[in-house]
Design a protein around this motif. Structure first.
Motif, mmCIF file in Angstrom:
data_model
loop_
_atom_site.group_PDB
_atom_site.id
_atom_site.type_symbol
_atom_site.label_atom_id
_atom_site.label_comp_id
_atom_site.label_asym_id
_atom_site.label_seq_id
_atom_site.Cartn_x
_atom_site.Cartn_y
_atom_site.Cartn_z
ATOM 1 N N HIS A 248 -31.534 -2.453 118.722
ATOM 2 C CA HIS A 248 -31.485 -1.441 119.771
ATOM 3 C C HIS A 248 -32.397 -1.815 120.935
ATOM 4 C CE1 HIS A 248 -29.755 2.194 117.356
ATOM 5 N NE2 HIS A 248 -29.140 1.067 117.062
ATOM 6 N N TYR B 278 -23.595 3.678 122.109
ATOM 7 C CA TYR B 278 -24.044 3.187 123.414
ATOM 8 C C TYR B 278 -23.645 4.137 124.545
ATOM 9 C CZ TYR B 278 -25.318 -1.441 121.615
ATOM 10 O OH TYR B 278 -25.929 -2.478 120.947
ATOM 11 N N VAL C 107 -28.517 4.106 120.994
ATOM 12 C CA VAL C 107 -29.171 2.959 121.612
ATOM 13 C C VAL C 107 -29.735 3.376 122.973
ATOM 14 C CG1 VAL C 107 -28.845 0.600 122.444
ATOM 15 C CG2 VAL C 107 -27.554 1.414 120.445
ATOM 16 N N THR D 142 -31.016 3.089 126.876
ATOM 17 C CA THR D 142 -30.413 2.318 127.972
ATOM 18 C C THR D 142 -31.430 1.737 128.949
ATOM 19 O OG1 THR D 142 -30.057 4.429 129.086
ATOM 20 C CG2 THR D 142 -28.180 3.458 127.947
ATOM 21 N N ASN E 244 -19.460 4.417 119.920
ATOM 22 C CA ASN E 244 -19.465 3.063 119.362
ATOM 23 C C ASN E 244 -18.192 2.352 119.811
ATOM 24 O OD1 ASN E 244 -17.411 4.103 117.765
ATOM 25 N ND2 ASN E 244 -18.452 3.783 115.815
ATOM 26 N N THR F 96 -24.076 -0.384 132.405
ATOM 27 C CA THR F 96 -25.015 -0.669 131.319
ATOM 28 C C THR F 96 -24.655 -1.939 130.537
ATOM 29 O OG1 THR F 96 -23.756 0.866 129.935
ATOM 30 C CG2 THR F 96 -25.746 1.711 130.993
ATOM 31 N N THR G 161 -21.030 -2.738 129.717
ATOM 32 C CA THR G 161 -19.906 -2.375 128.851
ATOM 33 C C THR G 161 -18.601 -2.839 129.481
ATOM 34 O OG1 THR G 161 -19.732 -0.201 129.898
ATOM 35 C CG2 THR G 161 -21.099 -0.372 127.926
ATOM 36 N N SER H 239 -23.015 -2.949 125.344
ATOM 37 C CA SER H 239 -24.384 -3.445 125.286
ATOM 38 C C SER H 239 -25.291 -2.524 126.077
ATOM 39 C CB SER H 239 -24.471 -4.868 125.851
ATOM 40 O OG SER H 239 -24.410 -4.850 127.274
ATOM 41 N N ASN H 240 -26.572 -2.760 125.971
ATOM 42 C CA ASN H 240 -27.554 -2.084 126.823
ATOM 43 C C ASN H 240 -28.351 -3.144 127.570
ATOM 44 O OD1 ASN H 240 -28.733 -2.857 124.358
ATOM 45 N ND2 ASN H 240 -30.348 -1.312 124.497
#
Length: 973
Positions: free
Chosen positions: A626, A640, A814, A816, A851, A924, A926, A942-943
């Motif tokens: 994370h 996310y 998660v 950011t 998710n 972010t 994605t 993802s972050n």
């Protein structure tokens, strides 16, 4: 007396011309003339002892050393044995022994194995296909052929020439202790069709087949390894049932037949003579009456079913005299050789009889390729015996075998999920985790546990549907399978009180103990408790796959052999291997390298990737953590911030829905849709232009800036509080609440904002701010509530949500960013986008969390043309209007709401996708993309913004796009 040599030679010549004509002998190779020359040259140079030695196939365990292996070495060197049957051990050790033994042997050894369901029947580190009983449920004979071929490819790779398969026994006795799961079923036609198909697959890969156990071991309560079972039927019954598959396989060219140790009074009148030692059964019935010219093997001569009736050596001679060619696993080869040689020398065994069997063995060796013997290459042996192709075949076999045997009120597949509250109850003594985890990919399913029945029933009152999984050991086909009395009681009480689905992960006969199924609405027979069986069964329950199997055996009058309800797929995502959908697993592994680089180079702390093709998820990776502190691993339940994916996953579906109903039109003007904009500079903007980012709207307005103190640049106390109070109820972050009326001021700011001076493509969040308010006004409800009720609940997309802290454990969310400018804290569970945050976390352009699995469901819904889970959300023609590049000639790549592939060099994709593809990216880190032409869904979450939004490594290195390129390069068909 011995036959004179002249007559003996004539008889051998006659035997060769008749028994080895190319029309009726399965041992004949295509190059018969060369084959005959090779056989003649070897046979003519053999001593009597070498000829007799060819009759023996001895066993060896590759997991044993010392005297056991030395014994085999001696038998090869001193007694010239003709073959080896390898038993338990490992492939590397077996390969080395195989090569050593072949090097020792003057005449190449015929190598055999019992690999009925694969080498794993005997060896570790090797692949196993499902039991024959499971295959018996399959209706597609091509799959059975592929199964035989797969096992034979592995056998050949390990230097095995004959696999003692298929088992063609018709298992008409449920109490059979030794056949059972090894049989294709209880119906002769089904058993025969499966056996023939399996054999054809074996032959395609160059491995010799062996039908067993002649004349039929299916209807007995005893195990011939331990005693002599009796088959007490008349000859006419045996001819019509037990012998039926043997007769068909003989016509189809089966290479060999193994004769069982059975007492069959209908065929052999002498009670003390096992079938394997009966000349009446072996010679008169099998060879003459059934006209079989292939090899004839005894079953293992050390089994009690045979060894109890004669002494070592004597039993071998008796078996040979009965007409068998190969004496399998003799208890004492030296004694047996002496007995047979003595019988030859005293004229009991003629040269013609000896030549008959030895030459057949040599013909078989040539057919198996031993005239061009090559040692087994041990390089990459383990990996080549465990291929992705084999795993994909296992999946496909299980998928086609699982059988729905009861389906009252059409309970399966489970359709509308919005009103379902589902519990899973595990029974049996084996693991059911894979089943539960797979069920949970489709809906919210709770694993309900209790030690007492009353406690369990009380807990189940909260659920309107219960799935019972009965899990028994998958270690061997002989594992225990029966319900306990307590389990039967629990099933009865659960089904009496709840809508119930029972899924049985063991052999079908388990259900014979079920007193009544009257209260159970659905029963699924999954046959085995392998991980694949558990996953595929869950997919069938939820309609990701259709049920196709039929019971191979009878359970009761209610469930006779052949029972099976077919169901159709509901277009939900299923799961499998890339090869199942024409993609290359090894090529896709390059994605792993990219992911590892992205994490090691700190482009993002962690990520999720899902790839699906043709409705099947074929790649799923959760990587990293994370945060860079590496305290919480990313799992498939990690959630996310989706950022701008919200546009196409929350707001756009409503616009599509309303356009399909005629409530919205592409040429609708903003002033007409929302009176709030009448008289503004935006009144005449068309819906289509706005959603294609071709309407001169500002790309972004930093709404939060006006709430900062002009001098300190910090948060103004005019707008913020640390706790909710009065008009300060809109939460931005932890201990950060903003004035509620700022939501309305946002719309006023948008209305009053200036337009861009020039009409050109300019990406903007503003259309989705606007349409969020339109949708909420139209339905008179919050977008957060609406999107769950209209889409996510029925999709089974349980993690995709606004305001995740209300529904999801913090450990799964998660973070950011660490926001040092505005919120002065880690942003976790609150939307990263400032404008969406000021709207209470519910924006039309941002605010969703999810998710990758649930994002993929929405993207598959689009790919399916508006259908998912048996429900039509909107029509294909409506979706097609939105997935269209209307202004491509103006250099605007966008669809209506959807992003589209780049027109030039800059864009969101690898540049290798079809023009009909569509999706979106998010700030972010994605991406969600669907391609109708290649039927691909690709989701990347993802972050990359953590802890600093200025980290643009992921974007700069084009990780998302590079992964997409690998996806397309991996397509093979």
């Amino acid at each position: 007396m011995k036959i004179p040599q002249f007559y003996s030679t004539l008889l051998i010549l006659f035997f060769t011309l008749t028994c080895f004509s190319q029309n009726n002998n399965p041992l004949i190779a295509k190059d018969f003339k060369d084959q005959k020359v090779w056989v003649d040259s070897i046979y003519e140079n053999m001593s009597l002892q070498e000829k007799v030695g060819q009759l023996f196939m001895v066993d060896v365990f590759s997991n044993k050393n010392g005297k056991d292996v030395d014994k085999v070495r001696k038998l090869i060197a001193d007694y010239h044995i003709g073959g080896i049957i390898f038993s338990k051990g490992g492939p590397q050790r077996q390969a080395k022994l195989n090569n050593e033994f072949q090097e020792l042997s003057k005449t190449p050894l015929l190598i055999g194995m019992d690999a009925e369901w694969g080498l794993a029947m005997r060896l570790d580190s090797t692949f196993a296909l499902p039991w024959n009983m499971t295959l018996g449920a399959i209706q597609d004979l091509k799959l059975i052929e592929e199964a035989g071929a797969a096992i034979s490819r592995n056998s050949r790779r390990l230097g095995v020439h004959i696999n003692f398969a298929p088992v063609v026994d018709i298992n008409t006795n449920p109490l059979n202790p030794i056949i059972g799961n090894r049989s294709f079923g209880e119906e002769k036609i089904n058993v025969t069709l499966k056996s023939v198909s399996f054999m054809r697959g074996m032959h395609k890969e160059g491995v010799l087949s062996s039908a067993k156990h002649f004349p039929g071991h299916g209807d007995t309560k005893r195990d011939s390894h331990k005693t002599l079972p009796t088959i007490s039927f008349s000859k006419s019954r045996l001819d019509s049932i037990e012998l039926y598959p043997f007769k068909k396989l003989i016509k189809e060219g089966v290479s060999s037949i193994m004769v069982a140790h059975l007492n069959v009074p209908g065929l052999e009148t002498q009670e003390t003579i096992p079938s394997s030692l009966s000349k009446t059964i072996v010679n008169d019935l099998l060879k003459k009456e059934l006209n079989f010219h292939g090899l004839i093997f005894t079953d293992a001569l050390n089994m009690k079913g045979a060894s109890n009736f004669k002494n070592p050596g004597e039993i071998d001679l008796a078996a040979f005299m009965a007409g068998n060619d190969v004496l399998l696993i003799s208890e004492d080869v030296p004694k047996a050789v002496d007995k047979i040689m003595a019988a030859y020398n005293d004229g009991t065994i003629s040269e013609v009889r000896m030549a008959h069997s030895v030459r057949k063995i040599l013909f078989a060796k040539y057919k198996a390729g031993l005239h061009n013997y090559k040692a087994v290459d041990t390089t990459n042996l383990i990996s080549e015996l465990n291929t992705i192709e084999d795993l994909a075949l296992y999946d496909e076999i299980i998928e086609n075998a699982i059988t729905l045997i009861k389906n009252d009120v059409g309970i399966l597949p489970i359709k509308e999920l919005s009103d379902k509250k589902i519990a899973y109850v595990k029974l049996g003594d084996d693991d059911g985790t894979a089943f539960y985890n797979q069920l949970s990919k489709y809906a919210q399913v709770d694993w309900v546990k209790a030690t007492k029945l009353d406690e369990l029933l009380e807990k189940l009152k909260n659920y309107n549907q219960v799935i019972i999984g009965y899990h028994k050991s998958n270690a061997s086909p002989w594992a225990k399978y029966a319900f306990t009395e307590e389990e039967l009681s629990w099933i009865h009480e659960i089904s009496r009180n709840n809508l119930t689905i029972l899924d049985v992960f063991t052999k079908p006969y388990a259900l014979m103990d079920l007193n009544s199924s009257s209260n159970i609405e659905g029963i699924v027979m999954s046959y085995q408790n392998s991980e694949a069986a558990q996953k595929k069964s869950a997919e069938i329950i939820f309609g990701a796959l259709g049920a196709k199997g039929r019971l191979p055996v009878s359970i009761s009058q209610e469930f006779p052999a052949g029972t099976g309800y077919y169901t159709k797929s509901l277009n939900r995502l299923s799961y499998g291997y890339p090869e199942a959908v024409g993609m290359n697993s090894y090529k896709l592994q390059e994605i792993d390298s990219l992911i590892n680089v992205a994490i090691s180079e700190e482009m993002t702390p962690g990520l999720q990737v899902i790839i699906a093709r043709k409705g099947k998820v074929i790649y799923e990776r959760n990587a990293g953590f994370h945060t860079y502190e590496k305290t919480i691993k990313v799992t498939d339940s990690s959630v996310y911030d989706l950022a701008s994916l919200t546009k196409i996953l929350a707001t756009l579906p409503f616009i599509i829905e309303l356009e399909g109903k005629g409530e919205l039109k592409f040429n609708s003007k903003l002033g007409d849709l929302m009176p709030f904009f009448k008289g503004s500079n935006k009144a005449n903007i068309k819906l289509q232009d706005m959603l294609m980012h071709y309407a001169r709207l500002k790309p972004w307005i930093p709404f939060y800036v006006s709430t900062l103190d002009k001098e300190t640049k910090g948060r103004s106390v005019k707008y913020y509080r640390e706790e909710p109070m009065d008009v300060f109820n809109t939460q931005i972050a932890k201990k950060m609440f903003i004035r509620d009326d700022l939501r309305d001021s946002i719309m006023g700011t948008i209305r009053d904002s200036k337009l861009e001076s020039k009409l050109a493509y300019k990406y903007s969040d503003l259309p989705f701010y606007i349409m969020k308010y339109y949708i909420e006004d139209y339905y008179n409800s919050s977008l957060s509530y609406l999107v769950k009720e209209h889409f996510y609940k029925s999709l089974g997309a349980n993690t995709i949500t606004y305001l995740p802290l209300n529904d999801i454990d913090t450990s799964r969310i998660v973070p950011t960013e660490y926001d040092r400018l505005w919120r002065k804290q880690e942003v976790l569970g609150h939307v990263h986008d400032q404008g969406a945050a000021m709207q209470g976390g519910i924006g039309g352009h941002a605010g969703l969390f999810s998710n990758a699995t649930d994002v993929a469901k929405m993207m598959q819904l689009y790919l399916n043309g508006g259908n998912y889970g048996g429900k039509e959300y909107f029509k294909q023609e409506t979706l097609d209007k939105f997935n269209n590049c209307y202004y491509c000639d103006q250099n605007v790549r966008r669809g209506v709401g959807f992003d589209k592939p780049q027109l030039g060099t800059a864009g969101p994709t690898c540049g290798c996708v079809s023009l009909s593809s569509f999706g979106h990216t998010g700030f972010t880190g994605t991406l969600a993309w669907s391609d109708p032409e290649e039927e691909i869904v690709y989701v990347f979450l993802s972050n990359r913004t953590y802890p600093d939004v200025n980290n643009r490594k992921l974007i700069r290195e084009n990780i998302r796009e590079k992964i997409q390129r690998i996806i397309y390069e991996s397509i093979e068909e």
